[in-house]
Design an enzyme around this catalytic site. Sequence first.
Site, PDB file in Angstrom:
ATOM      1  CG  HIS A   1      -1.775  -1.209   1.417  1.00 36.64           C
ATOM      2  ND1 HIS A   1      -2.692  -1.573   2.299  1.00 36.64           N
ATOM      3  CD2 HIS A   1      -2.022  -2.156   0.292  1.00 36.64           C
ATOM      4  CE1 HIS A   1      -3.025  -2.624   2.082  1.00 36.64           C
ATOM      5  NE2 HIS A   1      -2.872  -2.998   0.934  1.00 36.64           N
TER       6      HIS A   1
ATOM      7  CB  CYS B   1      -3.999   1.578 -18.426  1.00 35.76           C
ATOM      8  SG  CYS B   1      -5.040   0.293 -17.442  1.00 35.76           S
TER       9      CYS B   1
HETATM   10  C1  PEP Z   1      -2.231  -3.757 -14.596  1.00 38.70           C
HETATM   11  O1  PEP Z   1      -2.546  -4.712 -13.706  1.00 38.70           O
HETATM   12  O2  PEP Z   1      -1.768  -3.374 -15.277  1.00 38.70           O
HETATM   13  C2  PEP Z   1      -2.972  -2.548 -13.846  1.00 38.70           C
HETATM   14  C3  PEP Z   1      -3.093  -1.400 -14.430  1.00 38.70           C
HETATM   15  O3  PEP Z   1      -3.519  -2.653 -12.635  1.00 38.70           O
HETATM   16  P1  PEP Z   1      -2.759  -2.799 -11.092  1.00 38.70           P
HETATM   17  O4  PEP Z   1      -1.434  -2.451 -11.559  1.00 38.70           O
HETATM   18  O5  PEP Z   1      -3.407  -1.918 -10.367  1.00 38.70           O
HETATM   19  O6  PEP Z   1      -3.018  -4.055 -10.803  1.00 38.70           O
END
Ligand code: PEP
Length: 748
Positions: free
Chosen positions: A364, A677
């Site tokens: 976190h 993303c």
């Molecule tokens: C990912 O898995 O690429 C993502 C954007 O989500 P997180 O990093 O929050 O798991």
Amino acid sequence: MPERSESESRKLLRRLRDTLAEPGAGQARLDRITHIIADSMCTEVCSIYLFRDPETLELCATEGLNPDSVHQTRLRLGEGLVGRVAKSAVPVNTGNAPSERGFRYMPETGEEIYSSFLGVPIQRVGERLGVLVVQSKQARQFSDDELYALEVVAMVLAEMTELGAFVGDGEGIQPLHQNPVVFRGATGQEGTAEGRVWLHEPRVVVTNPVGDDPVAETRRLHEAMEELRQTVDAMMSAAEDTTAEHMQVLETYRMFANSRGWRRRMEEDIALGLSAEAAVEKEQSTARARLEQASDPYLRDRLHDLDDLSNRLLRLLTGQGRDTGAELPENPVLVARNIGPAELLEYGRKLKGVVLEEGSVGSHAAIVARALAIPLVIHAERITTEALNGDTILVDGDQGVVHLRPEDTVAAAFRDKIAMQTDAQKRYADLRDKPATSHCGTTVGLHMNAGLMADLPSLAGSGAEGVGLFRTELQFLIRNKVPRRGELAALYARVMDAAGGKRVVFRTLDIGSDKVLPYMKPQDEPNPAMGWRAIRVGLDKPGVMRMQLQALIRAANGRPLSVMFPFVAQMEEYRAGRAAVLDEIERERRLGHVLPETVEIGAMLETPSLAFAPRAFFEMCDFVSIGGNDLKQFFFAADRENERVRRRYDTLNVSFLSLIETIVERCAETGTPVSFCGEDAGRPVEALAFAAMGVRALSMRPASIGPVKHLIRRVSISEARQVIDVARAEGAQSVRPALMDWLARQDL
Ligand code: PEP
Ligand code: MG
């Protein structure tokens, strides 16, 4: 040799204290100390070895060995019996030293004639300072009482604040806590910073290690322990509906707080002449040294529990709080063993950098540091014992390296690096309002990732077209109970206000497994990243997800709304999530609330399976967003949080790029917009490769938008595609060498 009595020990400690209080040069005092100890312990030799750097010990004072060897004799960590004590922090007690494993004969000291050897570490909690040794000709093992007494003496020595200065004699030798130290950890968040150390939990200083009145000291100890017990009980009743894991920690606390063994050992230390706080510290050091040897992670966790309790006890006894009155320095870099997300948020953007001994990429604290765009290095082992408040510190989040008290040349090189980055940022600022259009005329939409209100100001400055991923779990993680719908609606509304009409894609809660909410019953899962998380939790226990959807609809209040579901692995999960959004809209309509102007519902593609979902899935999605962080870890079966493997497979591996290509093609068949993303979207060469595979929207941290735009505007995406295709046809494993070569030929 006579058995030692308690009063003898106390007499020795008092003599030591008086010597320490006398004025005079440090070396003379240290010499006198070795004399007093040898005299009191009835041994021919007493020597003090101190660390001159983390790998080397130096003989700094001796009674009995050749005085010419002082500041001349040096040992590497682990070398000889002294080195062994230093390395293991466990005493060595033998009646026949030359026959011991690792014995090293040092002719310059004339030590071969001494048969018995007793060496104990000189240490403060977690901080190894050196080794205290007594030796005698008579071949016999020292008694437990003698060993114990010597440990107590070592404890008092450890509290001599000027001890480090004794290693300062001689050319080029730096006293402890003044020498430069480099820590090689891991990247938690990229970026660089120069600043001054700010210890999150300053060390408790024991000013008086010697106790004159054992009865009074024992009473103080008992009172403090009683208070500690009450605190732990209060914590337990306050935490009734907490997680099982937290409860387990508290149970261990209670067990330690009630431990007779712990209390008895501290009472014995006091009987031998230590003050109550010195006794606590001594037992803390001893337990730490023993448990540090333990490979069992459970035992090591218990070590932290004991540490926390000992610190509480020390604070009770010394009256020293966390607030030492010290002021936050300019450009503070927070140094801590670990820190919770809420505490880190409290410091906020004041911090220039964060360095942790523990932590993980997905912790976190790391999520918060990332949201605040503060460079973060994790796994910087032992930094909390090395660093002092106000020390100069350089944080290289890109490499996961920290320089504490750096040499001038290192600092200068580092400043050059920062200046270059600042210059580059200025150049990027000029591109802010220009599109990421490549020489071939293709334009890529650049968006930013966010997770806190605090991120939103970057939207205007970064040149992002909108927020491509708003991670909603932070608001849940930093509270100790589920946030209320009204609170969330107000927060989401403020996010949309701050975005000023630009698109914000809200991702529903991605928690469960490793991202455990303090108020959620944790699941004991062997492989939590592949466990009950994200939309799986949302669909099985729809209460929180529905509440969040309602909050989003209310926040939109007549504006467009974009929502996406994380970690969808098959079509039906998406269908159910989508139906939940539509249900909630219908419900809001019935209640007469204002509905969003438009609603877009998307899926995050984070598991390879979804790339091969039925066409109907892509038809149903208003958009798809590739969560590359998760997708990559499952595609290569390489844990994104495991330092050993997380960098092992190149994102530009042809297999991964082919998967991206497939996803783009599947989306194109149904006209479904697709974006990427994950963190890789913010790396210019990777971003270029994704664009070459047909991705036309990327979402990244705000600071990456400039560098990515800069590169895309200077190349041809279609040429990049040709380079990739040639490399693939030639059987390359990764297209990186070919792409880098092609960029180099263009002076990029
Ligand atoms: C990912 O898995 O690429 C993502 C954007 O989500 P997180 O990093 O929050 O798991
Ligand atoms: Mg993910």
